[in-house]
Structure formats: structure tokens, C-alpha cells
Design an enzyme around this catalytic site. Structure first.
Site, mmCIF file in Angstrom:
data_model
loop_
_atom_site.group_PDB
_atom_site.id
_atom_site.type_symbol
_atom_site.label_atom_id
_atom_site.label_comp_id
_atom_site.label_asym_id
_atom_site.label_seq_id
_atom_site.Cartn_x
_atom_site.Cartn_y
_atom_site.Cartn_z
ATOM 1 N N LYS A 141 44.166 30.109 44.091
ATOM 2 C CA LYS A 141 44.830 30.888 43.048
ATOM 3 C C LYS A 141 45.697 29.930 42.234
ATOM 4 O O LYS A 141 46.017 28.831 42.687
ATOM 5 C CB LYS A 141 45.608 32.058 43.627
ATOM 6 C CG LYS A 141 46.750 31.696 44.501
ATOM 7 C CD LYS A 141 47.361 32.959 45.127
ATOM 8 C CE LYS A 141 48.375 32.551 46.170
ATOM 9 N NZ LYS A 141 48.469 33.470 47.283
ATOM 10 N N ASN A 165 44.636 44.062 36.158
ATOM 11 C CA ASN A 165 45.667 43.515 37.035
ATOM 12 C C ASN A 165 46.791 42.935 36.208
ATOM 13 O O ASN A 165 46.594 42.416 35.114
ATOM 14 C CB ASN A 165 45.072 42.496 38.017
ATOM 15 C CG ASN A 165 45.033 41.097 37.455
ATOM 16 O OD1 ASN A 165 46.046 40.393 37.449
ATOM 17 N ND2 ASN A 165 43.867 40.689 36.962
ATOM 18 N N GLY A 167 50.818 38.503 37.710
ATOM 19 C CA GLY A 167 51.891 37.627 37.233
ATOM 20 C C GLY A 167 51.998 36.303 37.966
ATOM 21 O O GLY A 167 53.069 35.696 38.006
ATOM 22 N N CYS A 185 48.384 30.742 28.972
ATOM 23 C CA CYS A 185 49.806 31.021 28.763
ATOM 24 C C CYS A 185 50.324 30.172 27.613
ATOM 25 O O CYS A 185 49.723 29.176 27.249
ATOM 26 C CB CYS A 185 50.572 30.736 30.036
ATOM 27 S SG CYS A 185 50.763 29.007 30.292
ATOM 28 N N GLY A 227 32.868 37.024 35.233
ATOM 29 C CA GLY A 227 33.176 38.245 34.499
ATOM 30 C C GLY A 227 32.209 39.321 34.931
ATOM 31 O O GLY A 227 31.091 39.400 34.427
ATOM 32 N N GLY A 233 34.599 37.379 41.170
ATOM 33 C CA GLY A 233 36.011 37.724 41.224
ATOM 34 C C GLY A 233 36.227 39.097 41.826
ATOM 35 O O GLY A 233 36.232 39.286 43.053
HETATM 36 C C1 LIG Z 1 43.646 40.351 40.982
HETATM 37 C C2 LIG Z 1 43.220 39.202 40.118
HETATM 38 C C3 LIG Z 1 43.933 38.010 40.147
HETATM 39 C C4 LIG Z 1 43.552 36.932 39.349
HETATM 40 N N1 LIG Z 1 44.255 35.761 39.406
HETATM 41 C C5 LIG Z 1 43.872 34.712 38.645
HETATM 42 C C6 LIG Z 1 44.559 33.472 38.730
HETATM 43 O O1 LIG Z 1 45.503 33.292 39.518
HETATM 44 N N2 LIG Z 1 44.145 32.453 37.928
HETATM 45 C C7 LIG Z 1 43.074 32.581 37.062
HETATM 46 O O2 LIG Z 1 42.729 31.613 36.374
HETATM 47 N N3 LIG Z 1 42.375 33.741 37.000
HETATM 48 C C8 LIG Z 1 42.758 34.798 37.759
HETATM 49 N N4 LIG Z 1 42.039 35.958 37.711
HETATM 50 C C9 LIG Z 1 40.848 36.048 36.825
HETATM 51 C C10 LIG Z 1 39.553 35.820 37.623
HETATM 52 O O3 LIG Z 1 39.503 34.535 38.219
HETATM 53 C C11 LIG Z 1 38.313 35.986 36.714
HETATM 54 O O4 LIG Z 1 38.364 35.040 35.676
HETATM 55 C C12 LIG Z 1 38.234 37.378 36.082
HETATM 56 O O5 LIG Z 1 38.710 38.375 36.977
HETATM 57 C C13 LIG Z 1 36.791 37.742 35.651
HETATM 58 O O6 LIG Z 1 35.898 37.772 36.745
HETATM 59 P P1 LIG Z 1 35.542 39.130 37.565
HETATM 60 O O7 LIG Z 1 35.215 40.178 36.538
HETATM 61 O O8 LIG Z 1 34.372 38.766 38.432
HETATM 62 O O9 LIG Z 1 36.761 39.481 38.340
HETATM 63 C C14 LIG Z 1 42.408 37.055 38.498
HETATM 64 C C15 LIG Z 1 41.675 38.266 38.487
HETATM 65 C C16 LIG Z 1 42.063 39.328 39.273
HETATM 66 C C17 LIG Z 1 41.249 40.595 39.242
#
Ligand SMILES: Cc1cc2nc3c(=O)[nH]c(=O)nc-3n(C[C@H](O)[C@H](O)[C@H](O)COP(=O)(O)O)c2cc1C
Length: 290
Positions: free
Chosen positions: A45, A69, A72, A130, A242, A264
Site C-alpha cells: 500500500k 473508498n 486517505g 496528490c 480497474g 484490486g
Molecule cells: C480500498 C482501496 C484502497 C486503495 N489504496 C490505494 C493506495 O494506497 N495506493 C494506490 O496507488 N492505489 C490505491 N487504490 C487503487 C487501486 O490500487 C486500483 O488502482 C483501483 O482500485 C482500480 O482497480 P480495481 O477496480 O481492480 O480496484 C486503492 C483502492 C481501493 C479500493
């Protein structure tokens, strides 16, 4: 075997940052997790230079076919990560990619310096969703910011640098091209799409952090469109994510030009999804070629 920036991977399915807590999963599943690790590389993460508590609750909202989500980026900061998490993540049976996020070149430099010299770290992913505190611009939304960030940190490490692109732009290609010109070894996309959940009783946004990011099957067609444009425009490898929840979804991303896919949101529903999707992808690719 798949070669990704010189790193040998068993198959093309990795995790999306922040969506699979390997340390908690090992506590829950024990060493069985190591024997049947669902991903061919593990992306941590996102860590920041200093510890962060993350956003106030509630942090998650389910939408039709998706999840918003507003976590943060809670994390222990660079020193806490190096002391507590890195030794545990190094025990995983796959290469480790560390995701980092800073709000200035100095912060990114500190992070890249701190993790880039560690033998346990195979590659670094730059979360650029960010703002740069100096310019106020979100690095991942500005080709100039992205290129100048890469210029500042590329000389600091010999580890491959993956730039994680945000989908919250009219067109992700200029940022992807600028990152590649600046020295990025790969790009990954998509991060979450800006979204809110609303509470009519409060007449306010529902999530504690206000707005959040949408992920899951709801965003897959958007991700596919962006992956296709970016992969057609840059020569560095693309990591696609995604809404991937099946081998068919993964095959579509590879067909659109991705070198790897990342899972993800689906891992929250099924912690073994990565392994299942890798198997299904194998069968799907055999079917297509056969
Ligand atoms: C609960 C949650 C926490 C996430 N935390 C991060 C993170 O810490 N850093 C980051 O680059 N992306 C974060 N993401 C984004 C995911 O890595 C990914 O790019 C995004 O969710 C799209 O993929 P998915 O549709 O398969 O979830 C987070 C996504 C979710 C749902």
C-alpha cells in the site's frame, strides 16, 4: 514466465496497491498464504514520508458494481515501513514493489532514497494522485509536473520506476508520455475515479473524507479505454487495472496492450482472486491462440 522491466514474474497478475494486506492475510491464513500466494509480484500500500492516520470513517460505500473508498492513505510513514513492514513483506515468495507518495520533489526523493537502496525492493511505484505543495497541481494530472518529478528522482535509484496514472483527466496519454520521457520504466493505470456518495438526511456527502475514489467492475470500461490509448502511445510497459474480476477481463486488458494486469477491489470479495484470475487468464489465452 513474464519479464517486467527485467523482473521475472511467474504470471502476469499482480495486486493493485492498497487492496490486499499481505501482512494481515498471513496472520489470517498462516504460511499457506506463502505456498499459494495469489499474485506474481506484491505491490505495497502507498507509504508517505511521515505517518498518516487516514480519513475519518465511514471510509467505504458500495455502488452498483463498484466501491467508493475514502481511506486517505493511513500508513506508518517511511521509517515505520522500513522497520516493521519491509522485513515481513520480504518473506513473500514474489518480488516486492513499494508504492510511495510525496507532496514535493524532496518528499519523493526521501522515499525513493529510503526504499530504492533496499535489496528486498524490486521496483518502486509512484502514486502521483496528490498535489505538489509548491505548484498546487496534481502531479498525475500535469505532464510538466510528471516529467519534472521523474527528472528529480530517476537519478536516485537503479530500481524500475512505475508511474501510477490517475484517470481523472480528459486524456491520460500526455501524462503517460511525459512520464516515459522523464525516465519512467513503466506506467500503471487506472487509479480510482473521483466520486462521492451522498447522504440526503444530512444533506452532505456520506464518506468521512468527503469525496472518494470509485473502483471495481463499474470502472472497467473506462480503464480499458485509457489502457488502450496509453499502451498505443508509449513504448514502456503498461500495468492495467480497474475492475478486473475474471480471466476474460484480464485478457481484454492484455489485448488492449497491457504487459501486466493488477487486481484490486475483487480481492476484497475473494482474497484468492489473483490466483483464480491467473488460471482463468491462462485458459483464455490458450483458447484465443488455439
Ligand atoms: C480500498 C482501496 C484502497 C486503495 N489504496 C490505494 C493506495 O494506497 N495506493 C494506490 O496507488 N492505489 C490505491 N487504490 C487503487 C487501486 O490500487 C486500483 O488502482 C483501483 O482500485 C482500480 O482497480 P480495481 O477496480 O481492480 O480496484 C486503492 C483502492 C481501493 C479500493
Amino acid at each position: 514466465m513474464v519479464d517486467f522491466c527485467g523482473i521475472e514474474l511467474r504470471h502476469p497478475v499482480i495486486n493493485g496497491s492498497g487492496t490486499f494486506d499481505a501482512i494481515a492475510a498471513r496472520r489470517a491464513f498462516g504460511d499457506e498464504l506463502l505456498d499459494e500466494f495469489p499474485f506474481s509480484a506484491f505491490v505495497s500500500k502507498t507509504i508517505t514520508p511521515e505517518p498518516r492516520a487516514g480519513n475519518p470513517p465511514p471510509r467505504l460505500w458500495e455502488t452498483p458494481s463498484g466501491l467508493i473508498n475514502s481511506i486517505g492513505l493511513p500508513n506508518k510513514g517511511l521509517d515505520g515501513f522500513l522497520a516493521d513492514d519491509l522485513p515481513q513483506l520480504a518473506e513473500l515468495p514474489v518480488p516486492l514493489i513499494v508504492s510511495v507518495m510525496g507532496t514535493s520533489h524532496d518528499e519523493f526523493s526521501r522515499l525513493v532514497d529510503g526504499v530504492g537502496g533496499r535489496d528486498e525492493v524490486a521496483a518502486i511505484e509512484l502514486n502521483v494522485s496528490c498535489p505538489n505543495v509548491k505548484s498546487g497541481l496534481i502531479v498525475g494530472e500535469s505532464p510538466e509536473e510528471a516529467k519534472s518529478l521523474l527528472g528529480a528522482i530517476k537519478p536516485l535509484t537503479d530500481r524500475p520506476l512505475i508511474v501510477k496514472l490517475t484517470p481523472n483527466v480528459a486524456d491520460p496519454v500526455p501524462v503517460a508520455e511525459a512520464a516515459a520521457e522523464g525516465g519512467a520504466d513503466a506506467v500503471s493505470l487506472i487509479n480510482t475515479l473521483r466520486a462521492v456518495a451522498f447522504d440526503p438526511d444530512k444533506a452532505d456527502r456520506w464518506l468521512g473524507g468527503g469525496s472518494g475514489g470509485l473502483s471495481g467492475p463499474a470502472v472497467r470500461a473506462v480503464a480499458l479505454a485509457q489502457v488502450h490509448s496509453v499502451a498505443s502511445s508509449v513504448s514502456v510497459p503498461v500495468v492495467a487495472m480497474g475492475g478486473i474480476s475474471t480471466g476474460r477481463d484480464a485478457a481484454e486488458m492484455l489485448g488492449a496492450g497491457a504487459a501486466l494486469v493488477a487486481v484490486g477491489t475483487e480481492s476484497f470479495r475473494d482474497p484468492a482472486a489473483g490466483a483464480r484470475i491467473a488460471d482463468e487468464l491462462d485458459a483464455e489465452l490458450a483458447r484465443i491462440s488455439g
